[in-house]
Design an enzyme around this catalytic site. Structure first.
Site, PDB file in Angstrom:
ATOM      1  N   LYS A 283       0.793  -1.080   0.088  1.00 49.76           N
ATOM      2  CA  LYS A 283       0.045  -0.054   0.076  1.00 49.76           C
ATOM      3  C   LYS A 283       0.918   1.241   0.051  1.00 49.76           C
ATOM      4  O   LYS A 283       1.809   1.308   0.770  1.00 49.76           O
ATOM      5  CB  LYS A 283      -0.914   0.003   1.130  1.00 49.76           C
ATOM      6  CG  LYS A 283      -2.164   1.014   1.302  1.00 49.76           C
ATOM      7  CD  LYS A 283      -2.976   0.946   2.335  1.00 49.76           C
ATOM      8  CE  LYS A 283      -3.996   1.826   2.663  1.00 49.76           C
ATOM      9  NZ  LYS A 283      -4.814   1.735   3.577  1.00 49.76           N
ATOM     10  N   GLU A 370     -19.077  -5.873  11.079  1.00 50.52           N
ATOM     11  CA  GLU A 370     -19.977  -5.168  11.947  1.00 50.52           C
ATOM     12  C   GLU A 370     -20.884  -6.005  12.703  1.00 50.52           C
ATOM     13  O   GLU A 370     -21.435  -5.608  13.667  1.00 50.52           O
ATOM     14  CB  GLU A 370     -20.527  -3.950  11.152  1.00 50.52           C
ATOM     15  CG  GLU A 370     -19.895  -2.837  10.596  1.00 50.52           C
ATOM     16  CD  GLU A 370     -19.195  -3.349   9.329  1.00 50.52           C
ATOM     17  OE1 GLU A 370     -18.422  -2.315   8.877  1.00 50.52           O
ATOM     18  OE2 GLU A 370     -19.190  -4.438   8.806  1.00 50.52           O
ATOM     19  N   ARG A 398     -25.544  -2.466   8.157  1.00 49.12           N
ATOM     20  CA  ARG A 398     -25.143  -3.864   7.979  1.00 49.12           C
ATOM     21  C   ARG A 398     -25.353  -4.740   9.164  1.00 49.12           C
ATOM     22  O   ARG A 398     -25.522  -5.945   9.190  1.00 49.12           O
ATOM     23  CB  ARG A 398     -23.624  -3.994   7.719  1.00 49.12           C
ATOM     24  CG  ARG A 398     -22.993  -3.322   6.726  1.00 49.12           C
ATOM     25  CD  ARG A 398     -21.860  -3.122   6.194  1.00 49.12           C
ATOM     26  NE  ARG A 398     -21.325  -4.514   5.874  1.00 49.12           N
ATOM     27  CZ  ARG A 398     -20.300  -5.091   5.039  1.00 49.12           C
ATOM     28  NH1 ARG A 398     -19.571  -4.060   4.457  1.00 49.12           N
ATOM     29  NH2 ARG A 398     -19.910  -5.978   4.594  1.00 49.12           N
TER      30      ARG A 398
END
Length: 656
Positions: A283, A370, A398
């Site tokens: 990254k 979640e 969610r």
């Protein structure tokens, strides 16, 4: 001549040599740093997938071969290679979206920027292509190792392994991070693969050995290197994780070696069954300031200096809502040892980092999960603790079932802190937090607070964690905290009166930060001779008795919120008034029940008519001949009132 400028579509890559593709990768990185530094956006994730995206478009034939990006914040390179090279308006109205968007290109498939759903999409699309006789086409899903912490990916893998008769390629973009470093057992497993001495030494030795045999040897090395039971994977044993699911595994492959990627992807494409390609990437690659950023490697940036990476413009000096929450939670944690903080891969963005630094043993980051976070919080509450679950409002969608059935049904004392609530702006439809008020208020026994400024956020957080027998919610928007707005008085049930007029014509109910707009509306109405009272309920669910009393004494009630109108707080106020026998007219103002495109928060609120000028105009304008009596001392006159009516496209329409 710039190679990038010659790329108008993926097939333009076919004419380039591997060496030229490497040059193109360099140009793409330079383009990303130069352009994203001007507008802001997701920089680190895109710098990490340059070679991978080039190889994907070289080997596969998008859009015939659909490419599905999990989350989609890493799709900038994909946009460049599919003919979208004007980044001047990135994430602004009329400019490119920060995520895949079907309206932009036929190459974009999935628009939702919520993680861990790509494999389910790929499962469905690949089954459909096979069933409808399009067996020559391939489906490619690009999923990060962070998304593997989400349960949906494993539900999808379980079903993908049940049907091997289709062309499905899963790319695991493994950079060891989601927003921040990936956590959990899966992360540790993959990290052992990335850092294993046997893998690294064998990779270097193999490169030297095969290079001695010239181009043919190097090609053989690339092929072996990508094989499931090939030269390297025997030593890493990484294939075992996926082979038990009966899915072919290729890798790990260097995600920045274009030649190796192309060879591995060709192998995957030729297999004729579901394949996982494990690509190890970095990254922020190619931009040293991003690599030096230990927090999130420039996951998302504002305007920055393209050389140093230093933020340009800085902040206005005002605290962010998140920062206020962060400091107050630490203060609460100092006082109460039972306070536990939880998040879903968003430790820093949701403001939990200071709490984690102060109380490292009292913070749980569950990864992109979640649902698990909320159900686990119910268990923590049962065990005598009080969890504070910090989640972006859009991601709370969610976990609704867990809020309803695991927390509320069991009367668990869990506090949900929803950051980025309401209209968020440039990240687009799936990042707006506009559904939480309508969604959560139907949960029995729930209590929802919406602070209007810093003081109210601090006090409402404390009130929330004091509740031990029901779920509580504190929600606030993105950005700088609103200016302090003191109350004239606080009523006995906690409702704040912000403006009171002698003439009780209009009651303006400002929900959280929208109270500032309500006060501005009252000032405009006063100039028109209309008396207005402004209140901030503070706790919007349940509706407080004083709201009912004030509504009964006024001639019109207007609720103002930055959530959807349908089923919002205004709807609840209307219902409670009817149940109480109060027939005062209610106008519920909010955003339309539509998916709202990316634009600034101010532009979106203006489109929805949520500005002081528009709301005041609506109150005094004549529509449909509806009038309400307005007090004038001992006399009464009539002021026409507009009903705010929505048409299907979400625009406000004046009906004369």
């Amino acid at each position: 001549m710039s190679l990038l400028r010659t790329i108008t579509g993926p097939r333009d890559l076919d004419a380039l040599s591997v060496a030229q593709l490497g040059e193109l990768a360099t140009e793409v990185r330079e383009f990303l740093v130069e352009n994203v530094s001007r507008t802001g956006g997701h920089l680190g994730p895109n710098l990490g997938v340059v070679e991978l995206t080039i190889a994907l478009h070289r080997v596969f034939d998008s859009p015939a071969d659909p490419i599905i990006f999990d989350t989609g914040h890493q799709s900038y390179v994909h946009k460049l290679l599919t003919g979208r090279q004007d980044f001047s308006g990135l994430r602004t109205r009329e400019g490119l979206a920060g995520y895949p968007q079907r309206a932009e290109s036929e190459h974009d498939v999935v628009e939702s920027s919520h993680a861990s759903s790509s494999l389910s999409w790929a499962d469905g699309v690949s089954r459909a292509l096979t069933r409808t006789g399009r067996r020559d086409r391939h489906v490619v899903a690009v999923v990060g190792d962070g998304s593997l912490t989400g349960g949906m990916t494993w539900e999808a893998l379980n079903n993908i392994s049940d049907d091997n008769d289709r062309n499905l390629v899963i790319i695991v973009n493994d950079n060891g991070r989601s927003y921040a470093p990936t956590i959990g057992g899966m992360a540790r497993y993959l990290n052992r693969v990335r850092t294993a001495d046997s893998y690294e030494s064998l990779r270097r030795g193999s490169t030297t050995l095969f290079s001695k045999f010239g181009p043919a040897g190097r090609a053989l090395y690339r092929g072996v290197r990508g094989g499931t039971h090939g030269f390297l994977s025997r030593f890493t044993n990484n294939a075992a994780l996926y082979s038990n699911l009966d899915i072919k595994y290729l890798g790990p492959v260097d995600g920045h070696d274009i030649a190796a990627l192309i060879e591995t992807l060709k192998l995957a494409k030729s297999y004729g069954a579901p394949v996982i390609v494990h690509a190890i990437t970095e990254k922020g690659r190619g931009f040293q300031p991003a690599l030096d950023d230990e927090a999130d490697q420039f996951h998302a940036v504002g305007r920055i200096d393209p050389v140093t990476g230093v933020t340009i413009g800085g902040s206005s000096g005002a605290q962010a809502w998140t920062e206020v929450f962060a400091s107050e939670l630490v203060a609460v944690g100092e006082e109460r040892e039972d306070i536990i903080a939880m998040t879903a891969a968003m430790l820093r963005p949701t403001g939990l980092l200071p709490f984690a630094q102060r109380f490292p043993e009292r913070v749980f980051d569950v990864g992109i999960a979640e649902q698990h976070a909320v159900a686990s919080a119910a268990g923590l509450a049962f065990g005598g603790l009080h969890p504070v679950v910090a989640i972006y409002a859009t991601f709370m969608n969610r976990a609704f079932d867990q809020v309803l059935m695991d927390v509320a049904l069991h009367r668990a004392g869990v506090t949900f802190v929803l950051d980025r609530a309401g209209v968020t702006g440039p990240d687009g439809p799936s990042h707006h937090g506009i559904w939480d008020l309508a969604m959560l208020q139907i949960v029995p026994h729930i209590r929802i607070a919406v602070p209007r400024d810093e003081t109210r956020l601090r006090e409402e957080l404390r009130e929330a964690v004091a509740v031990s027998d029901a779920p509580t919610v504190v929600r606030f928007p993105k950005g700088a905290v609103s200016a302090e707005l003191p109350a004239l008085e606080r009523l006995d049930d906690g409702v704040d009166v912000l403006v009171r007029s002698e003439a009780e014509d209009v009651l303006l109910v400002g929900i959280g930060p929208m109270a500032h707009i309500a006060v501005a509306v009252a000032e405009r109405l006063r100039d028109q001779g209309i008396g207005a009272t402004v209140i901030d309920p503070r706790w919007v669910v349940p509706v407080q008795p004083s709201v009912v009393r004030l509504a009964a004494s006024h001639r019109l009630v207007i609720t103002i919120e930055d959530g959807i109108r349908v089923g919002g707080i205004g709807t609840r106020v209307r219902q409670v008034l009817r149940e109480s026998g109060v027939d005062t007219a209610v106008d519920e103002l909010g955003v339309p029940d539509e998916f709202i495109d990316h634009a600034s928060r101010e532009q979106i609120l203006e489109d929805a008519g949520l500005t002081p000028a528009k709301i005041a105009q609506d109150v005094v304008a004549q529509v449909l001949g509806t009038r309400i009596p307005v007090a004038r001392g001992a006399q009464t006159s009539e002021i026409p009132v507009q009903r705010l009516t929505r048409v299907p496209d979400g625009d406000d329409t004046d009906l004369a």
